[in-house]
Design an enzyme around this catalytic site. Structure first.
Site, PDB file in Angstrom:
ATOM      1  N   GLU A  75       0.790  -1.224   0.000  1.00 51.13           N
ATOM      2  CA  GLU A  75       0.000   0.000   0.000  1.00 51.13           C
ATOM      3  C   GLU A  75       0.829   1.285   0.000  1.00 51.13           C
ATOM      4  O   GLU A  75       0.429   2.279  -0.590  1.00 51.13           O
ATOM      5  CB  GLU A  75      -0.923   0.015   1.234  1.00 51.13           C
ATOM      6  CG  GLU A  75      -2.100  -0.931   1.154  1.00 51.13           C
ATOM      7  CD  GLU A  75      -3.187  -0.425   0.220  1.00 51.13           C
ATOM      8  OE1 GLU A  75      -3.061   0.689  -0.301  1.00 51.13           O
ATOM      9  OE2 GLU A  75      -4.158  -1.165  -0.009  1.00 51.13           O
ATOM     10  N   SER A  84     -30.396 -27.990  51.736  1.00 51.07           N
ATOM     11  CA  SER A  84     -29.575 -28.408  52.885  1.00 51.07           C
ATOM     12  C   SER A  84     -28.173 -27.817  52.885  1.00 51.07           C
ATOM     13  O   SER A  84     -27.344 -28.217  53.707  1.00 51.07           O
ATOM     14  CB  SER A  84     -29.455 -29.940  52.890  1.00 51.07           C
ATOM     15  OG  SER A  84     -30.721 -30.551  53.038  1.00 51.07           O
TER      16      SER A  84
END
Length: 724
Positions: free
Chosen positions: A118, A379
């Site tokens: 690029e 419990s």
């Protein structure tokens, strides 16, 4: 002068027919001179234009609006684990996946290929590559007004991405040039590169290299193949046309074009490019990570301005436990959900938080976070009850306690299976999760004290409005969350010291001096007993200390356990509170708990050794006051009826075969009373078993005999029978 229009020059028309050539088909010398002069003229014109454009750019910086501040650009909020690994990203307000990233988190191979393809002058130009602009301008003129190549630098592309201006608009291009020079002035090259890596378009609502690698390859951008890097270089040039999920053929062609160009530029080895072309391109988008979905959403709501929120979770463990919960829920019932919380005992950091069996599991209301839902604990509070009994000096794990029907005013608890065991040790009462002994001990220590200790453990028990704690709290008559229970068990595992659970969402408060939940010895007694609880079929005895629980009506199944380093809590049930017939803690939750510990990996640690002061002894070796649990106020607990000789009955004849000489012993059985029992025949004792309610006696011969029994409280019964 002719008004007839002159035809365009053959070069501009693209006409290279023999009319413009010599007899041998080659261009005449005059044509070559014209071409050379024209090329130089156009190049000079382009250079002059570039110089003039540079001057205009400088002048325009004073009049055009400044470039938007890059730091203010909206990015996706990202929630990470304790090691910075992505758990769940969120889209921006306009629905884009734009994840924050910088060059250090991207494969250097990609950075090298991107710059080579690029913007080879990226390191040296000031935002505009004037030579490239001149080349692009001359090519534009030579092609009769068609774009042959662009002259945009990476900085100009960043300016365009920030502005949102179209790339082929002349005014937009000029603005990009102006803003590119501003970016170069205000930022360094690394910052500009980071902006490109964050903003580059990759098709649809995918922006930035990190979102692209997750969407197309299912991984972070720190390690990419050559083929993957080339595809990611190619996509931003035409992101919609080259999207691999829509047109994999176009995606492959653009990737291969980049590979060929890089080879031509000398930036890539030809053999490497050939091998890269053999790699397939992705044909579909992948789902973005969505681990710890409930906690991640809570984190983003708590810190709405943060780009990244780091939680205390461990991604590997979180993923493993989410898979475990979902798989187990499918086996039980489609409407059943599973919640799991794992935490470090020492630091309180939550390592995993599974809120449901799947966020999108509609049948089981997966959107509900069951780690924070208030449910009945069944419990699971019994260990703390017995721990308080140990701490108050009322009992020892080997103390005897009665498991028999007992009324507490209008409250008459019964065991889960409906049966009573008689005299048992507190150790066995807890490992077998007997209800009656737990309520007896709770009545002695006080429900208010239990609720207070829960709060010391940073739990938030919910009682009915305007009611005081009652004995029902001990068997699940209180609302509590899974996180609360994990906090309680973390305190037990931590020697009774409270543990503040932390998740990273809210800032950690400085440590404070807090009252203990239990003293260290009592906490160890509880942990030692829980290590003896029989495991489920997929478990190994003694690996962890754990307790199960089942709420009334089979609505909630629990299993909470710990080893020397980690505490894990599991809840199973329906979020809507409907019962699940047959669901229980040992069947539904305990197997998940043990599998969760299997997934801890190197965190698995043995339980700690006993602290100083622990008394390890059998019942007979205990001090007399500890051999039997005695309620501080016996009047508050209904007493046993006096003992009765159940067999043989008073006045009966008992055939033992004494006349024939082939006799058998006489079995004497007792009901009621408090063991141990002492048995007598004609006033002489013949047996005193520790727990049994029966004993045998061998008579000397036939005749009448008086049988007596006396219990531990001195109460007795007598019968007279005839033996033959």
């Amino acid at each position: 002068m002719s008004t007839e229009a002159r035809p365009p020059h053959p070069l501009l028309r693209g006409d290279l027919s023999p009319k413009g050539r010599g007899e041998d088909g080659t261009a005449p010398r005059q044509w070559l001179r014209w071409l050379t002069l024209t090329g130089f003229s156009l190049f000079a014109l382009a250079c002059a234009g570039a110089i003039q454009l540079n001057s205009m750019v400088i002048d325009a910086q004073a009049t055009l609006p400044p470039t938007p501040v890059p730091a203010g650009l909206p990015v996706s909020a990202s929630v990470t684990d304790r090691n910075g690994l992505l758990l769940r990203p969120f889209t921006t307000a306009d629905g884009r996946w734009r994840l924050p990233v910088n060059r250090t988190a991207v494969d250097p191979r990609f950075i090298k290929m991107l710059i080579a393809y690029e913007d080879r002058g990226f390191a040296t130009h000031d935002g505009i590559a004037w030579s490239s602009m001149a080349r692009a301008a001359s090519q534009f003129i030579m092609a009769g007004g068609h774009v042959v190549s662009g002259g945009s630098t990476l900085t100009m592309q960043v300016a365009r991405l920030i502005e949102g201006e179209p790339t082929r608009n002349g005014w937009g291009k000029f603005r990009q040039m102006v803003h590119a020079t501003e970016l170069e002035r205000d930022l360094d090259k690394d910052d500009i590169l980071d902006l490109y890596l964050t903003l580059a378009p990759y098709g649809g609502n995918i922006e930035g290299i990190r979102a692209a690698t997750l969407a197309y390859f299912g991984k972070e951008p720190n390690r990419l193949t050559t083929a993957e890097a080339a595809l990611l270089v190619a996509l931003p040039q035409s992101p919609e046309a080259r999207r691999p999920d829509r047109d994999p053929v176009a995606a492959r062609a653009s990737r291969d074009m980049v590979l060929d160009r890089l080879v031509a530029l000398g930036a890539l080895d030809a053999e490497e490019a050939i091998a890269a072309k053999l790699e397939p391109v992705p044909t579909a988008r992948r789902e973005f990570p969505m681990l710890a979905a409930h906690m991640a959403e809570e984190a983003v709501k708590a810190q709405p301005e943060a780009r990244t929120v780091a939680l205390t979770l461990d991604k590997r463990l979180q993923d493993a436990l989410e898979r475990l919960g979902a798989a187990r829920a499918r086996l039980i019932d489609p409407k059943v959900s599973v919640a799991i919380v794992a935490a470090d005992i020492e630091t309180g950091e939550i390592l995993a938080s599974v809120g449901s069996a799947g966020l999108f599991a509609s049948q089981s209301n997966g959107y509900v976070d069951m780690t924070t839902a208030i449910r009945s604990p069944g419990s699971t509070l019994k260990p703390l009850i017995y721990g308080l009994g140990f701490e108050l000096g009322l009992a020892h794990p080997q103390s005897l306690i009665e498991d028999r029907p007992t009324a507490f005013g209008g409250y008459v608890p019964v065991n889960f299976d409906g049966f009573s065991r008689g005299t048992v040790t507190i150790h066995d009462a807890l490992t077998e999760s007997l209800n009656i002994p737990a309520v007896v001990v709770l009545d002695a220590v006080g429900p208010a004290r239990l609720v207070s200790r829960l709060r010391r453990a940073h739990a938030d028990p919910r009682l009915p409005v305007d009611t005081a704690p009652s004995l029902a709290v001990g068997l699940g008559g209180v609302g509590i969350t899974l996180r609360d229970l994990v906090s309680v068990y973390a305190a037990i595992a931590h020697g009774g010291v409270p543990v503040t659970l932390r998740d990273g969402i809210t800032p950690a408060l400085p440590p404070a001096i807090e009252a203990p939940v239990l003293d260290p010895i009592s906490a160890w007694y509880v942990a030692d007993i829980l290590a003896d609880v029989p495991p489920p079929l997929n478990g190994t005895p003694g690996r962890i200390a754990y307790k199960t629980g089942t709420s009334y009506g089979y609505r909630d199944a629990w299993a909470i356990g710990f080893d020397g380093k980690t505490v894990v809590g599991v809840w199973v049930g329906r979020p809507d509170g409907a019962p699940v017939p047959g669901l229980s803690g040992i069947i539904g939750a305990a197997p998940i708990l043990f599998e969760a510990f299997d997934r801890l990996g190197d965190r698995r640690t043995p339980l700690p050794k006993a602290p100083p002061g622990v008394l390890v002894a059998s019942n007979t070796e205990l001090p007399t006051p500890l051999r039997r649990f005695r309620h501080p106020d016996d009047d508050r607990v209904s007493r046993d009826p006096a003992p009765e000789i159940a067999f043989p009955g008073d006045g009966v004849d008992v055939d033992l075969g004494l006349a024939s000489g082939d006799s058998s012993p006489l079995m004497v059985k007792v009901r009621n009373g408090v063991p141990p029992f002492t048995f007598f025949a004609n006033g002489a004792p013949f047996g005193r078993p520790n727990f049994a309610r029966q004993d045998s006696w061998n008579p000397d011969g036939p005749g009448f005999v008086t049988l007596s029994v006396v219990d531990a409280e001195g109460r007795g019964d007598t019968v007279t029978v005839f033996l033959n």
